[in-house]
Motif scaffolding. Structure first.
Motif, mmCIF file in Angstrom:
data_model
loop_
_atom_site.group_PDB
_atom_site.id
_atom_site.type_symbol
_atom_site.label_atom_id
_atom_site.label_comp_id
_atom_site.label_asym_id
_atom_site.label_seq_id
_atom_site.Cartn_x
_atom_site.Cartn_y
_atom_site.Cartn_z
ATOM 1 N N MET A 176 0.839 -1.202 0.000
ATOM 2 C CA MET A 176 0.000 0.000 0.000
ATOM 3 C C MET A 176 0.874 1.252 0.000
ATOM 4 O O MET A 176 1.955 1.268 0.589
ATOM 5 N N PRO A 177 0.417 2.342 -0.627
ATOM 6 C CA PRO A 177 1.236 3.556 -0.683
ATOM 7 C C PRO A 177 1.309 4.261 0.661
ATOM 8 O O PRO A 177 0.444 4.115 1.512
ATOM 9 N N VAL A 178 2.380 5.011 0.838
ATOM 10 C CA VAL A 178 2.507 5.926 1.976
ATOM 11 C C VAL A 178 2.432 7.330 1.385
ATOM 12 O O VAL A 178 3.201 7.678 0.491
ATOM 13 N N ILE A 179 1.498 8.137 1.863
ATOM 14 C CA ILE A 179 1.269 9.446 1.255
ATOM 15 C C ILE A 179 1.386 10.552 2.285
ATOM 16 O O ILE A 179 1.278 10.318 3.496
ATOM 17 N N ASP A 180 1.642 11.774 1.801
ATOM 18 C CA ASP A 180 1.620 12.942 2.679
ATOM 19 C C ASP A 180 0.708 14.033 2.123
ATOM 20 O O ASP A 180 0.707 15.162 2.599
ATOM 21 N N ASP A 181 -0.065 13.690 1.095
ATOM 22 C CA ASP A 181 -0.987 14.630 0.464
ATOM 23 C C ASP A 181 -2.238 13.836 0.095
ATOM 24 O O ASP A 181 -2.142 12.799 -0.569
ATOM 25 N N PRO A 182 -3.434 14.277 0.522
ATOM 26 C CA PRO A 182 -4.641 13.490 0.231
ATOM 27 C C PRO A 182 -4.894 13.294 -1.252
ATOM 28 O O PRO A 182 -5.528 12.320 -1.655
ATOM 29 N N ALA A 183 -4.396 14.185 -2.094
ATOM 30 C CA ALA A 183 -4.605 14.043 -3.534
ATOM 31 C C ALA A 183 -3.752 12.929 -4.138
ATOM 32 O O ALA A 183 -3.978 12.531 -5.295
ATOM 33 N N GLN A 184 -2.803 12.410 -3.389
ATOM 34 C CA GLN A 184 -1.931 11.365 -3.910
ATOM 35 C C GLN A 184 -2.606 9.994 -3.944
ATOM 36 O O GLN A 184 -2.124 9.078 -4.616
ATOM 37 N N PHE A 185 -3.714 9.860 -3.218
ATOM 38 C CA PHE A 185 -4.391 8.562 -3.177
ATOM 39 C C PHE A 185 -5.639 8.598 -4.047
ATOM 40 O O PHE A 185 -6.560 9.382 -3.810
ATOM 41 N N ASN A 186 -5.678 7.742 -5.074
ATOM 42 C CA ASN A 186 -6.857 7.632 -5.921
ATOM 43 C C ASN A 186 -6.838 6.259 -6.577
ATOM 44 O O ASN A 186 -6.129 6.042 -7.557
ATOM 45 N N GLU A 187 -7.588 5.336 -6.012
ATOM 46 C CA GLU A 187 -7.646 3.982 -6.566
ATOM 47 C C GLU A 187 -8.620 3.977 -7.744
ATOM 48 O O GLU A 187 -9.828 4.034 -7.563
ATOM 49 N N GLU A 188 -8.059 3.931 -8.946
ATOM 50 C CA GLU A 188 -8.927 3.990 -10.121
ATOM 51 C C GLU A 188 -8.850 2.737 -10.975
ATOM 52 O O GLU A 188 -9.341 2.718 -12.097
ATOM 53 N N GLY A 189 -8.279 1.683 -10.443
ATOM 54 C CA GLY A 189 -8.163 0.458 -11.231
ATOM 55 C C GLY A 189 -9.268 -0.555 -10.973
ATOM 56 O O GLY A 189 -9.177 -1.694 -11.427
ATOM 57 N N LEU A 190 -10.340 -0.128 -10.265
ATOM 58 C CA LEU A 190 -11.401 -1.060 -9.904
ATOM 59 C C LEU A 190 -12.582 -0.939 -10.873
ATOM 60 O O LEU A 190 -13.075 0.164 -11.134
ATOM 61 N N TYR A 191 -13.030 -2.074 -11.371
ATOM 62 C CA TYR A 191 -14.189 -2.137 -12.261
ATOM 63 C C TYR A 191 -15.184 -3.159 -11.711
ATOM 64 O O TYR A 191 -14.782 -4.184 -11.144
ATOM 65 N N VAL A 192 -16.461 -2.880 -11.892
ATOM 66 C CA VAL A 192 -17.514 -3.825 -11.531
ATOM 67 C C VAL A 192 -18.092 -4.407 -12.813
ATOM 68 O O VAL A 192 -18.499 -3.659 -13.720
ATOM 69 N N ASP A 193 -18.136 -5.730 -12.888
ATOM 70 C CA ASP A 193 -18.746 -6.412 -14.018
ATOM 71 C C ASP A 193 -20.247 -6.506 -13.745
ATOM 72 O O ASP A 193 -20.682 -7.224 -12.830
ATOM 73 N N LEU A 194 -21.045 -5.773 -14.503
ATOM 74 C CA LEU A 194 -22.480 -5.691 -14.234
ATOM 75 C C LEU A 194 -23.286 -6.826 -14.859
ATOM 76 O O LEU A 194 -24.523 -6.815 -14.775
#
Length: 326
Positions: free
Chosen positions: A1-19
């Motif tokens: 998991m990442p270690v961050i010091d800025d809230p904008a540094q965290f963005n999990e965008e690799g998740l997809y839902v198969d509908l």
């Protein structure tokens, strides 16, 4: 998991839902709500603030100001708090109360516009309020998400290439139309790289973005009472307009399967389902973008009986909820 010091540094965008399982719909839903702002708007907010800092527009003592239906306002609240700026969000009474409380918890001020302009509705009234404040006080820095090219560039740089990497044989992409930043950024990227992807914009009935008549809209996020300045329809292959009742039905069906999404996501998924039903579903690889999650919509989208059929009653109920939360 990442270690961050800025809230904008965290963005999990690799998740997809198969509908296919949840809705029997051949559609992959790209989930953009897993960050500290809870929505895709963190990308645009970060890009616009970074550009304003590079250009010398933001200085010590500056106060950010923006017109927002909620999600961008919350994203800017987070960035302003982290970087030491003041922030005033100008919204209207369709903004969810949890979103307003979150912005205030982060130290932002929120001004709620309640009277629509004669032309352009609540959005036009919000924009007029912002312009008046900026003219009266030079401390205010207006990013103007509606015409700021860094809005769409954020998605040109991140969202579109991420989708293309995950789905190299993508056939159709469904994108909700609000400011049209996400739509234009993705559409321009696929056009520039000559990818044969059909771009379908999903809008709300009652929105004027693509030339339809203005009408009552209660779900914030998608749609507009003023045509988005950055919209270029030459990049858009099709447009689907969705009734809010259909968007609510999709949201509640997804929730019954364990997936709690926001009203904009319900609109996009409903529009995608309508388009796929008309154009055939076999063999297509289709992706839709889910702008946010659903926990901030518990008093609206997920409240039984919302919205009431009577607009006057809806207004009274909303006023009573505002009074209770205040």
């Amino acid at each position: 998991m990442p270690v961050i010091d800025d809230p904008a540094q965290f963005n999990e965008e690799g998740l997809y839902v198969d509908l296919r399982t949840a809705l029997d719909l051949p559609l992959f839903l790209k989930c953009e709500g897993f960050n500290f702002a809870g929505s895709i708007k963190l990308k645009a907010a970060t890009e616009m603030v970074d550009a304003a800092e590079r250009d010398g527009l933001l200085r010590p003592g500056s106060v950010l100001i923006e017109s927002s239906s909620g999600n961008l306002g919350l994203a800017l609240s987070i960035i302003a708090a982290h970087r030491g700026y003041g922030f005033l969000c100008v919204t209207d009474d369709r903004c969810n109360q949890p979103t307003i409380r979150l912005m205030e918890a982060l130290g932002s001020r929120v001004h709620v516009v309640r009277e629509p302009a004669a032309h352009g509705g609540l959005l036009a009234a919000r924009l007029a309020y912002v312009r008046a404040l900026c003219a009266a006080d030079d401390r205010y820095v207006w990013l103007d998400q509606h015409s700021n090219h860094h809005n769409w560039r954020a998605h040109f740089r991140t969202t579109a290439p991420a989708i293309a990497h995950r789905f190299p044989r993508l056939d159709v992409l469904f994108v909700g139309a609000g400011t049209t930043g996400t739509l234009m950024g993705c559409a321009r990227w696929f056009w520039q790289w000559r990818r044969p992807v059909r771009i379908v914009a999903v809008d709300s009935v009652g929105s004027v973005s693509f030339g339809g008549p203005a009408g009552r809209r209660l779900i914030p996020g998608l749609g507009a009472g003023v045509r988005p300045p950055m919209l270029d329809t030459s990049y858009v292959d099709d447009v689907v307009h969705v009734e809010e009742s259909d968007a609510l039905r999709v949201c509640r069906t997804l929730a019954s399967r364990g997936f709690l999404f926001g009203g904009s996501t319900g609109t996009v998924v409903s529009g995608a389902g309508q388009w796929l039903a008309r154009h055939g579903r076999r063999g297509l690889t289709a992706v839709a973008i889910a702008p946010d999650l659903g926990e901030r919509y518990l008093d609206t989208v997920y409240r039984p009986g919302w919205p009431p059929e009577d607009p006057a009653r809806a207004e009274r109920d909303h006023g009573a909820a505002m009074a209770r939360s205040g």
